[in-house]
Enzyme design. Structure first.
Site, short mmCIF file in Angstrom:
data_model
loop_
_atom_site.label_atom_id
_atom_site.label_comp_id
_atom_site.label_asym_id
_atom_site.label_seq_id
_atom_site.Cartn_x
_atom_site.Cartn_y
_atom_site.Cartn_z
N ASP A 1 14.24 -48.71 -36.49
CA ASP A 1 14.10 -50.19 -35.89
C ASP A 1 15.07 -51.02 -36.91
OD1 ASP A 1 12.22 -49.72 -34.04
OD2 ASP A 1 10.31 -50.15 -35.30
N HIS B 1 8.56 -45.24 -43.93
CA HIS B 1 7.81 -44.59 -42.60
C HIS B 1 6.84 -43.79 -43.11
CE1 HIS B 1 7.63 -42.23 -38.81
NE2 HIS B 1 8.20 -43.22 -38.36
N1 COA Z 1 9.76 -52.51 -48.22
C1 COA Z 1 9.21 -52.37 -49.45
N2 COA Z 1 8.31 -51.57 -50.01
C2 COA Z 1 7.72 -50.56 -49.05
C3 COA Z 1 8.21 -50.59 -47.83
C4 COA Z 1 9.10 -51.50 -47.19
N3 COA Z 1 9.40 -51.41 -45.86
N4 COA Z 1 7.29 -49.73 -47.05
C5 COA Z 1 6.74 -49.23 -47.98
N5 COA Z 1 6.73 -49.53 -49.19
C6 COA Z 1 6.25 -49.43 -50.58
C7 COA Z 1 4.81 -50.02 -50.28
O1 COA Z 1 4.71 -51.17 -50.86
C8 COA Z 1 4.12 -49.07 -51.36
O2 COA Z 1 4.34 -49.36 -52.47
P1 COA Z 1 3.35 -49.05 -53.59
O3 COA Z 1 2.87 -47.87 -53.73
O4 COA Z 1 3.79 -49.63 -55.13
O5 COA Z 1 2.29 -50.17 -53.28
C9 COA Z 1 4.62 -47.64 -50.90
O6 COA Z 1 5.99 -48.09 -50.40
C10 COA Z 1 4.06 -46.77 -50.00
O7 COA Z 1 3.60 -47.69 -48.75
P2 COA Z 1 2.42 -47.44 -47.75
O8 COA Z 1 2.21 -48.56 -47.08
O9 COA Z 1 1.24 -47.02 -48.54
O10 COA Z 1 3.00 -46.42 -46.93
P3 COA Z 1 2.75 -46.01 -45.31
O11 COA Z 1 3.13 -44.72 -45.09
O12 COA Z 1 1.33 -46.40 -45.20
O13 COA Z 1 3.62 -47.32 -44.86
C11 COA Z 1 5.16 -48.27 -42.94
C12 COA Z 1 4.45 -46.97 -43.66
C13 COA Z 1 5.90 -48.09 -42.05
C14 COA Z 1 3.64 -48.96 -42.58
C15 COA Z 1 5.57 -49.03 -44.18
O14 COA Z 1 6.67 -48.37 -44.52
C16 COA Z 1 6.12 -50.30 -43.65
O15 COA Z 1 4.99 -51.40 -43.64
N6 COA Z 1 7.55 -50.44 -43.38
C17 COA Z 1 8.17 -51.88 -42.70
C18 COA Z 1 7.63 -51.89 -41.25
C19 COA Z 1 8.55 -50.86 -40.48
O16 COA Z 1 9.86 -51.05 -40.43
N7 COA Z 1 7.95 -50.51 -39.29
C20 COA Z 1 8.46 -49.73 -38.57
C21 COA Z 1 8.03 -48.04 -38.62
S1 COA Z 1 9.03 -47.19 -37.48
#
Ligand code: COA
Length: 381
Positions: free
Chosen positions: A318, A265
């Site tokens: 979710d 998140h």
């Molecule tokens: N599974 C595996 N790794 C994950 C992850 C997941 N669901 N979510 C984040 N990470 C990892 C990323 O690969 C990244 O790793 P790195 O630094 O080695 O590249 C790190 O955690 C940070 O991720 P980042 O995308 O920069 O964080 P963010 O704050 O931008 O992302 C989300 C937030 C929600 C977009 C992301 O966690 C995600 O895509 N989650 C899955 C979708 C989801 O469940 N969305 C609903 C949110 S309520």
């Protein structure tokens, strides 16, 4: 000039708010000062919608009047049903977006004055209540139409969640189904400057109207990084098929550097406080319906992801929402529209706050392209 980029606006405070408070490090969520745990255990969606839109918990007569207004506004103009028929083959979230866009033309409070499309605060509260009432009818009517059935008219004697399930299936839902749906709406009702609410604020910040801002929000909610995650989690659960297959499946996904949906998140670096309520509901519904294996698959996935907690990646709301919807017999492509049915009061209150203290949202982009290109006539390229 040295430029500091805030890519994705991570950790940037956009403005002040009185709608919800999130402490991502501690996993705390408050709606207007009330703990999400107290609300999840003791309140209901109607009360919470009133709290968000009107700023305080309602007394009995305020709640009765609010509920009455929602009931009075459930039916859709026949032109909207016709519009839904025209686009019935699209994804349900696209149909909802289209229906909201179209219904603006029928809203008695929509200002036709293009120099002042925002209108008064009171008119925007009316629009917000009306949309809260209309969303379930739009989603249910589309579902019936695409199944080759006629839409089911809303029932005045049923509550918000009960009436939604009734309009979808044409029969009265069980008390367990109603409670699960109402809880889901409540948990999704508001969440600060999430991507869709932020997008809605951007639209509102140009002094565009509330319906336009909601259309923006729906388009933003659609993506799997936001509202589309529950649908993907459910697909994953079905693909895994059995708890014994979880380990290999998750390992393979992580080895391919794929994300596990329902984890991580932008704000929460502890467990999303909403997740525990969906987890409990997924467990009890699964047991009641003789489908505990789905819950077991998900708890197994959670165990596989424990090492990621050190990096602040925990389960989010979710993750268990999808299995609750599936246990209620709802098709996967309705999951995001159901999120929208819950989120509509939150979107509206974010838009109202933006209107109340408006400033155009217009950040900068740091240009990194060339600056000295010479224009050549088309035949010389
Ligand atoms: N599974 C595996 N790794 C994950 C992850 C997941 N669901 N979510 C984040 N990470 C990892 C990323 O690969 C990244 O790793 P790195 O630094 O080695 O590249 C790190 O955690 C940070 O991720 P980042 O995308 O920069 O964080 P963010 O704050 O931008 O992302 C989300 C937030 C929600 C977009 C992301 O966690 C995600 O895509 N989650 C899955 C979708 C989801 O469940 N969305 C609903 C949110 S309520």
């Amino acid at each position: 000039m040295a430029v500091t980029l805030a890519r994705g606006l991570k950790d940037v405070f956009l403005d002040t708010t009185e709608s919800s408070f999130i402490d991502g490090a501690l996993g705390i969520l408050l709606y207007r000062g009330y703990s999400i745990h107290d609300l999840a255990q003791q309140s209901n969606f109607n009360e919470v919608s009133y709290l968000l839109l009107h700023g305080a918990l309602p007394n009995r007569s305020e709640l009765a009047a609010f509920t009455q207004r929602l009931v009075d506004n459930r039916a859709l103009p026949p032109e909207i049903i016709d519009t839904i028929r025209l686009v019935k083959n699209a994804h349900p979230i696209d149909v909802l977006r289209t229906a909201v866009s179209a219904i603006a033309a029928f809203d008695p409070e929509v200002s036709l004055d293009t120099s002042d499309p925002v209108g008064s605060r009171d008119s925007n509260i009316c629009k917000a209540e009306r949309l809260t009432a209309q969303f379930p009818t739009m989603v249910a009517a589309h579902h019936r139409i695409r199944e080759g059935l006629e839409p089911v008219a809303p029932r005045r004697d049923l509550g918000h969640a009960a009436n939604f399930l009734y309009m979808l299936e044409g029969k009265e839902p069980s008390p367990e189904a109603i409670a699960a749906m109402d809880l889901d709406f409540l948990l999704h009702a508001e969440h600060g400057a999430n991507a869709s609410a932020f997008a809605a604020r951007v639209t509102a910040s140009t002094n565009s109207d509330l319906h336009s801002a909601i259309v923006t929000a729906i388009g933003t909610l659609k993506g799997p990084a936001h509202g589309g995650a529950a649908e993907v989690v459910e697909k994953m659960t079905t693909e895994i098929g059995a708890p014994s297959r979880v380990h290999d499946y998750i390992r393979a996904k992580l080895d391919r550097h794929e994300r596990i949906m329902g984890f991580g998140h932008r704000v929460y670096k502890a467990e999303d406080p909403r997740a525990r309520h969906m987890r409990a509901r997924a467990k009890s519904l699964g047991e009641q319906m003789g489908h505990s294996e789905w819950y077991e698959i998900l708890t197994q996935v959670e165990k596989e992801m424990v090492p990621y907690q050190a990096r602040g990646i925990f389960v989010n709301v979710d993750f268990y929402a999808g299995v609750v919807y599936a246990l209620l017999g709802l098709p996967e492509d309705l999951f995001t529209p159901i999120f929208a049915i819950g989120r509509i009061p939150g979107w509206c209150v974010e838009i109202l706050e933006q209107f109340d203290n408006n400033i155009l949202i217009r950040p900068l982009l740091h240009y990194t392209g060339p600056k000295d290109r010479q224009y050549r006539a088309i035949d010389e390229r």
